[in-house]
Each structure stands twice: as structure tokens, then as C-alpha cells.
Scaffold this motif. Structure first.
Motif, short mmCIF file in Angstrom:
data_model
loop_
_atom_site.label_atom_id
_atom_site.label_comp_id
_atom_site.label_asym_id
_atom_site.label_seq_id
_atom_site.Cartn_x
_atom_site.Cartn_y
_atom_site.Cartn_z
N GLY A 37 -9.92 -5.82 -10.19
CA GLY A 37 -8.69 -6.59 -10.05
C GLY A 37 -8.67 -7.60 -8.93
O GLY A 37 -7.60 -7.97 -8.46
N LEU A 38 -9.84 -8.06 -8.50
CA LEU A 38 -9.87 -9.12 -7.49
C LEU A 38 -9.79 -10.47 -8.19
O LEU A 38 -10.57 -10.75 -9.09
N SER A 39 -8.84 -11.25 -7.78
CA SER A 39 -8.71 -12.57 -8.40
C SER A 39 -8.28 -13.57 -7.34
O SER A 39 -7.67 -13.19 -6.34
N PRO A 40 -8.59 -14.81 -7.53
CA PRO A 40 -9.37 -15.34 -8.64
C PRO A 40 -10.86 -15.07 -8.43
O PRO A 40 -11.31 -14.92 -7.29
N PRO A 90 -11.67 -4.39 3.86
CA PRO A 90 -10.83 -4.24 2.66
C PRO A 90 -9.61 -3.33 2.88
O PRO A 90 -8.55 -3.57 2.30
N VAL A 91 -9.76 -2.31 3.73
CA VAL A 91 -8.60 -1.45 4.01
C VAL A 91 -7.51 -2.28 4.68
O VAL A 91 -6.33 -2.16 4.34
N GLY A 92 -7.89 -3.13 5.61
CA GLY A 92 -6.92 -4.01 6.26
C GLY A 92 -6.24 -4.94 5.26
O GLY A 92 -5.02 -5.13 5.30
N TYR A 93 -7.02 -5.50 4.37
CA TYR A 93 -6.46 -6.38 3.33
C TYR A 93 -5.53 -5.60 2.40
O TYR A 93 -4.51 -6.12 1.96
N TYR A 94 -5.89 -4.36 2.11
CA TYR A 94 -5.04 -3.53 1.25
C TYR A 94 -3.68 -3.29 1.93
O TYR A 94 -2.62 -3.47 1.32
N PHE A 95 -3.71 -2.89 3.19
CA PHE A 95 -2.45 -2.62 3.90
C PHE A 95 -1.62 -3.88 4.14
O PHE A 95 -0.41 -3.80 4.28
N ILE A 99 -4.78 -7.13 -1.53
CA ILE A 99 -5.65 -6.63 -2.60
C ILE A 99 -5.16 -5.26 -3.06
O ILE A 99 -4.38 -4.60 -2.37
N SER A 100 -5.66 -4.85 -4.23
CA SER A 100 -5.31 -3.53 -4.75
C SER A 100 -6.21 -2.47 -4.11
O SER A 100 -7.12 -2.77 -3.34
#
Length: 127
Positions: A37-40, A90-95, A99-100
Motif C-alpha cells: 500500500g505504498l503510493s505513489p 518507517p515506524v516514525g512515518y507510520y506514527f 504510511i500504513s
């Protein structure tokens, strides 16, 4: 199995893991991006290919560790920092809501490797 054989097998496995990830980012990033689910999906993959080169280079380091653990201990320290970074970003981006959960879940493998690397160092005093 003695410690040298354990180190050899473990770090060779780490090298294979990194090389597999590098191949995916070189040749199959589009389906992986869609799957998690990473877009674009990037139209120009230069940054993904540069990342893949670095991942492969770390894999080479783990391969060297598999050949001579004592001589290449510092590569293990570098690997710990690298793998923790690959997990933390990625954990930082998630929080942050960018990102999903799928990418942090996938990079949890790197967290496991980092913890195992640290444990290996703790159980193997330098000679």
C-alpha cells in the motif's frame, strides 16, 4: 555446533536476507509497493536502486562477518545501527500518519536481526 559455525551460518543468512531485499528493490519494487500500500509507486526508481545498492553492500559486510567474525566485529556494530534505522524510520512515518502498518511490519525483520546481532556480540567476547 561451535561458535564459529554458528556465526558463519547466522551472518551468511543475514547476507542472503539483505541480498534478497536488494534484488526486490532492483527488479520487483512495483508489485511490492502495491502489495504493502505504498503510493505513489515511483516513476523514476533511482533512489530505490541506490537504497538497494546500500542494502547489498551491508549484505557483503555480513558475508565478511560470516567468514571471520572476530576480524569483522565492527561490521556487526554498523549492522545494528543500520537495521535499527531501517526499522525506526518507517515506524516514525507510520506514527506520523504518512504510511500504513505494512512497511513497519516488514521492517520488523530488521529489528529482530539487530537484536540478534547485539546478542551475538554480547555472547562472544572479543579475543
Amino acid at each position: 555446533m561451535n561458535n564459529n559455525n554458528k556465526h558463519r551460518s547466522f551472518f551468511f543468512t543475514a547476507a542472503l536476507f539483505n541480498w534478497t531485499v536488494a534484488i526486490i528493490f532492483l527488479f520487483a519494487y512495483q508489485p511490492v509497493f502495491n502489495l504493502i500500500g505504498l503510493s505513489p509507486v515511483p516513476q523514476n526508481p533511482i533512489y530505490l536502486h541506490l537504497f538497494a545498492c546500500l542494502v547489498a553492500l551491508f549484505g557483503l559486510g555480513y558475508y565478511w562477518v560470516s567468514l571471520d567474525f572476530d576480524k569483522n566485529r565492527n561490521i556487526v556494530y554498523l549492522g545494528i545501527v543500520g537495521k535499527l534505522s531501517v526499522f525506526a524510520l518507517p515506524v516514525g512515518y507510520y506514527f506520523a500518519g504518512s504510511i500504513s502498518w505494512q512497511l513497519p511490519a516488514l521492517t520488523s525483520v530488521d529489528l529482530v536481526f539487530a537484536m540478534l546481532f547485539l546478542n551475538t556480540l554480547r555472547q562472544s567476547p572479543s579475543s
